[in-house]
Design an enzyme around this catalytic site. Sequence first.
Site, mmCIF file in Angstrom:
data_model
loop_
_atom_site.group_PDB
_atom_site.id
_atom_site.type_symbol
_atom_site.label_atom_id
_atom_site.label_comp_id
_atom_site.label_asym_id
_atom_site.label_seq_id
_atom_site.Cartn_x
_atom_site.Cartn_y
_atom_site.Cartn_z
ATOM 1 N N PRO A 205 0.971 -1.213 0.066
ATOM 2 C CA PRO A 205 0.074 0.168 0.058
ATOM 3 C C PRO A 205 0.851 1.344 0.006
ATOM 4 C CG PRO A 205 -0.418 -1.368 1.941
ATOM 5 C CD PRO A 205 0.717 -2.130 1.160
ATOM 6 N N THR A 208 4.313 2.793 2.424
ATOM 7 C CA THR A 208 4.797 1.698 3.332
ATOM 8 C C THR A 208 6.367 1.694 3.481
ATOM 9 O OG1 THR A 208 3.992 0.264 1.740
ATOM 10 C CG2 THR A 208 2.492 0.261 3.737
ATOM 11 N N GLY A 209 6.788 2.615 2.538
ATOM 12 C CA GLY A 209 8.168 2.709 2.574
ATOM 13 C C GLY A 209 8.890 1.985 1.063
ATOM 14 N N HIS A 426 -26.806 10.077 18.454
ATOM 15 C CA HIS A 426 -26.585 9.120 17.456
ATOM 16 C C HIS A 426 -25.076 8.711 17.846
ATOM 17 C CE1 HIS A 426 -25.486 8.302 13.231
ATOM 18 N NE2 HIS A 426 -24.319 8.433 13.401
ATOM 19 N N GLU A 427 -24.323 9.396 18.222
ATOM 20 C CA GLU A 427 -22.638 8.644 18.940
ATOM 21 C C GLU A 427 -22.955 7.917 20.070
ATOM 22 O OE1 GLU A 427 -20.201 8.897 17.060
ATOM 23 O OE2 GLU A 427 -21.219 10.444 15.673
HETATM 24 P P1 ADP Z 1 5.671 4.471 -0.773
HETATM 25 O O1 ADP Z 1 6.685 4.486 -1.861
HETATM 26 O O2 ADP Z 1 5.553 2.887 -0.332
HETATM 27 O O3 ADP Z 1 4.352 5.132 -0.897
HETATM 28 P P2 ADP Z 1 7.637 6.134 0.786
HETATM 29 O O4 ADP Z 1 8.713 5.226 0.744
HETATM 30 O O5 ADP Z 1 7.476 7.274 -0.140
HETATM 31 O O6 ADP Z 1 6.130 5.209 0.670
HETATM 32 O O7 ADP Z 1 7.419 6.386 2.315
HETATM 33 C C1 ADP Z 1 6.877 7.801 2.543
HETATM 34 C C2 ADP Z 1 7.333 8.274 3.905
HETATM 35 O O8 ADP Z 1 6.919 7.445 4.741
HETATM 36 C C3 ADP Z 1 8.710 8.154 3.622
HETATM 37 O O9 ADP Z 1 9.340 9.396 3.493
HETATM 38 C C4 ADP Z 1 9.056 8.086 5.260
HETATM 39 O O10 ADP Z 1 9.325 9.163 6.055
HETATM 40 C C5 ADP Z 1 8.056 7.439 5.784
HETATM 41 N N1 ADP Z 1 7.983 6.007 5.921
HETATM 42 C C6 ADP Z 1 7.542 4.717 5.366
HETATM 43 N N2 ADP Z 1 7.992 3.522 5.742
HETATM 44 C C7 ADP Z 1 8.977 3.959 6.684
HETATM 45 C C8 ADP Z 1 9.785 3.108 7.382
HETATM 46 N N3 ADP Z 1 9.585 1.734 7.649
HETATM 47 N N4 ADP Z 1 10.617 3.672 8.391
HETATM 48 C C9 ADP Z 1 10.725 5.015 8.499
HETATM 49 N N5 ADP Z 1 10.010 6.051 7.551
HETATM 50 C C10 ADP Z 1 9.178 5.207 6.799
HETATM 51 ZN ZN ZN Z 2 -22.494 7.332 12.867
#
Ligand code: ADP
Ligand code: ZN
Length: 626
Positions: A205, A208-209, A426-427
Amino acid sequence: MKNRRIIPLLVYLVVLIAVFSWANQLFSKNVSSVPYSTVVQLVKAGHVKAFVVEGTTIHMELNTPINGKTTLSAVLADPEAFLQELKPSLDEQLASGVLESYHVIPPKAFSPYELIGPLLIVGLILLLAWVMVVGRANNSNPLNNFGRARTVLGVPDGKKVTFADVAGADEEKQELQEVVDFLRNPEKFTAIGARIPHGMLLVGPPGTGKTMLARAVAGEADVRFLSISGSDFVEMYVGVGASRVRDLFDQAKKVAPAIIFIDEIDAVGRKRGSGLGGGHDEKEQTLNQLLVEMDGFSRTEGVIVLAATNRPDILDPALLRPGRFDRQIHVGRPDVKGREEILKVHAKDKKLDASVDLKTVARSTAGFTGADLSNLLNEAAILAARDSRPVLNMEDLNEALMKITAGPAKKSRVQTRKDLRETAIHEAGHAVAMYFLPTHDPVRHITIIPRGQSLGATWYLPADDSANLTRNQMYEQIVSLLGGRVAEALFLGDISVGASNDIDRATKLARDMVARYGMCEKLGTVSYLGGGEVFIGRDYQTTKSYSEKVAGTIDDEVKTLIDGAYAHCKQILEDHSDKLNRVVEFLLDKESMSGEQFRALMEGRTVEEASATSLFDGFGEDKRDT
Ligand code: ADP
Ligand code: ZN
Ligand code: MG
């Protein structure tokens, strides 16, 4: 989007034509539109005192004004014939003195200025054609960069990323370590004939880095990092994407060992021949070129292609064949330990109050990606800075989490007591239903302060889409989602649109239970919604693989399920209407209620002793880790 580059050229062209025609007007004599026959008549009748024929134009000076004018001009198709025809009459008039004089000036010598305009236009058209034709065939042309890969060489911001910067993700790093080793020391692998994959696909997703991991591989191996985004390939001219691919691989081979990183590869690697829409051929050409390039370089060249996507299912199968992206690395959402590590990494450059316990924050943020967590800390820091506090505390994080999950608080929004009461009911309906549902996650926070789109909210442990939900849990979620609507119906005597989002979600859950997860007896353990997805326009449409009869049964079963959940919810809220009322009163008084306070109230304890800290009250463990 496709025409963005052609628009300035068009504007230029229009301005040029305008200028040219204006200049033309300025230089050419103002010629009135007197017809030829009139000119002949005028001369014959002796109205003309003198005239000059210049080229094909006749300028006449009149004896008597016509329409207040004493001069007239006209265009003659054939001046020679004109003079020939009138010769007798003219001689006569000259003799009698009616006509004082006439001159014939031979056609004006050709003026080079007249040609400037047309030449410019022709030149411009030629230039345009050249840009379009040559530009796509030959990218070494210095005048255009259309075919050049817009790559980032090395590390974009000059900061080297290593595995140490990527928190958590231990398995992912382990898999990528192999690539690092190969890039550092390719001979070691080739000497024993080991096969190193050409391409690796990072799947996961957004946030996620994946990008970070790819950069870290280059950083660890200390090689060049050439990065390009799939959407960069999608350009206006046919063939540009393909030449960019070629260029990218050429560049990589020159600087090898290197990593080519293709971000968002789904933008270009979508299944060929599927879906509708423009730019289709262009994408196919680009994809074909990518396949050719991936096959074309040998393993010894020290170039490894990494690509990232969150939609591996829509990629063209040819991309995933051996020798291409034959290895997939799943980059998942971090678990509670991973989240804590990521929080630590991003908290490094921030000053945290002693009250901040990142472990608790990690526990309360199930389902958050690295990017979400980084954003959470950043929002909290902004909140602290706004109050001119040098360190950020747990309250900032709490507020930031609410802001991220439900939008910023809108305290200025004017609400009548009646509005607030409706929201509170509601809540409270949601919260009380949750409390009496055995498998439901505990309530963490209830508020009637409007945020984002919603008037109020009831938080429970953030839903984690990777968690394995049971039939009972899903059913109870439907019951609690209906809590708001049921409470309105029971205690307000009227229902509102405030529940529309709840109803949407409940319906989707019910549909998934019935038609996707095989959780209803009538339809059996058959998945009807799991079928392929086809890209149509801007949406993915699920292809239907069941009969109209089944469709009818699905609808019936969904309705039965929801009706049952509604009745169940109604029962709970009727049985505990006194408790619900107490929650409503509390909310009207204090606007927000922590999970602790809520439970104290439900259990008949004194609310005053309960902690008012919400969300990060440490209650509830991340299910996947226990
Ligand atoms: P993706 O390419 O999967 O969409 P990114 O690599 O661009 O995600 O990550 C976006 C930001 O989220 C990074 O710049 C970082 O700041 C943060 N991030 C995501 N995963 C990590 C991780 N495992 N450790 C540290 N920072 C992370
Ligand atoms: Zn509601
Ligand atoms: Mg990315």
